[in-house]
Enzyme design. Structure first.
Site: not given
Length: 301
Positions: A96, A225
């Site tokens: 991330s 996502d």
């Protein structure tokens, strides 16, 4: 407790597992190095030296007022590597927000010592939506996150981690205990670092940094996502890099380090051991195995 003192005097908590080729694991927001524990253990058991550290402002690291920008974050990474004495054949793995450190380190520090990289659900090349990045996250959404943290950070993260790990009324890919664990990591961070880092990963443009990523790079991203949309990030990064392989985890959310720990560990170890070709071969074999299993199942009906 091992503490690394950076060039500006900030102390970062750092831990290691195993011996062998170094693999530096850079955690996501708003977690700490502990989020890597299951994968770090798998890497250590496979013969690697897994190194993870808490980003400034998070976990057990210092919480200074300054330094929540990617130039400083990449300098911190360089300082951790120097402290650990690793300057050759290093693999960087970022989840991330941690993908941003890799991109900026490769450009700002000329990729010193790095021979492989892995971007897991990473925010690169750019997260915020604008005319040049229409698949990104709207600026209003990012600022709503900031406001939510200012008003009631503890409540905000309860809801946030359900989104990160794809937890819904029916879908429960992780346990309630894991959600509690993630929440406790988030609450270790200071409020100012949490908000400042969110603005950094939300609004930093890494498109100019990607040209410096010339090492073989594994990209892993969930197609479902909702935190870091794959079209703006994983797929766009794969398009821009010359020596990269994108693995899409079908219907997986942002937090694949927890929802697909075993698969991600296997893909990382395969990549670190044999490179992109070995991962591609493994994927082809997996498809063959799945088709074969389906054929056998159908013949038995």
């Amino acid at each position: 407790m091992t503490m690394v003192t950076t060039r500006d005097g900030t102390r970062l908590y750092c831990k290691e597992l195993g011996h062998g080729r170094p693999v530096v694991l850079i955690h996501g927001w708003p977690l700490s190095s502990d989020s890597w524990d299951p994968i770090a253990l798998a890497l250590a058991e496979a013969g690697f030296r897994a190194i993870a550290y808490d980003r400034r402002g998070f976990g057990r690291s210092d919480q200074p007022w300054h330094g929540y920008d990617y130039d400083t974050f990449s300098d911190d990474l360089a300082d951790v590597m120097a402290f650990c004495g690793i300057d050759t054949d290093v693999a960087l793995v970022g989840f991330s927000m941690g993908g941003g450190e890799i991109a900026r380190y490769m450009s700002r520090h000329n990729g010193k010592g790095v021979t492989q990289a892995a971007l897991i659900s990473a925010v690169v090349p750019m997260l915020v939506r604008d005319d040049s990045n229409p698949e990104g996250v709207p600026e209003a959404t990012l600022m709503e996150m900031v406001q939510g943290m200012r008003e009631d950070r503890a409540h905000f993260f309860v809801q946030f981690f359900k989104l990160v790990f794809g937890v819904g009324f029916v879908s429960k890919p992780v346990s309630s205990e894991l959600l509690d664990w993630a929440w406790s990591m988030a609450m270790q961070a200071g409020l100012h670092p949490t908000i400042a880092a969110a603005k950094a990963f939300g609004f930093t443009d890494f498109r100019g940094d990607l040209a410096s990523i010339t090492v073989p790079t594994l990209i892993v991203h969930g197609t479902a996502d909702k935190t870091v949309p794959i079209d703006a990030t994983g797929r766009e990064t794969a398009r821009r890099l010359h020596d990269a392989l994108l693995i899409e985890y079908t219907d997986e959310p942002h937090g694949v380090i927890a929802t697909q720990t075993a698969a991600l560990s296997t893909d990382l170890i395969t990549f670190l051991t044999g490179g992109l070709d070995s991962v591609q071969a493994g994927l082809r074999q997996a498809v063959v195995d799945a088709v074969t299993a389906q054929s056998i199942s159908s013949s038995l009906v």
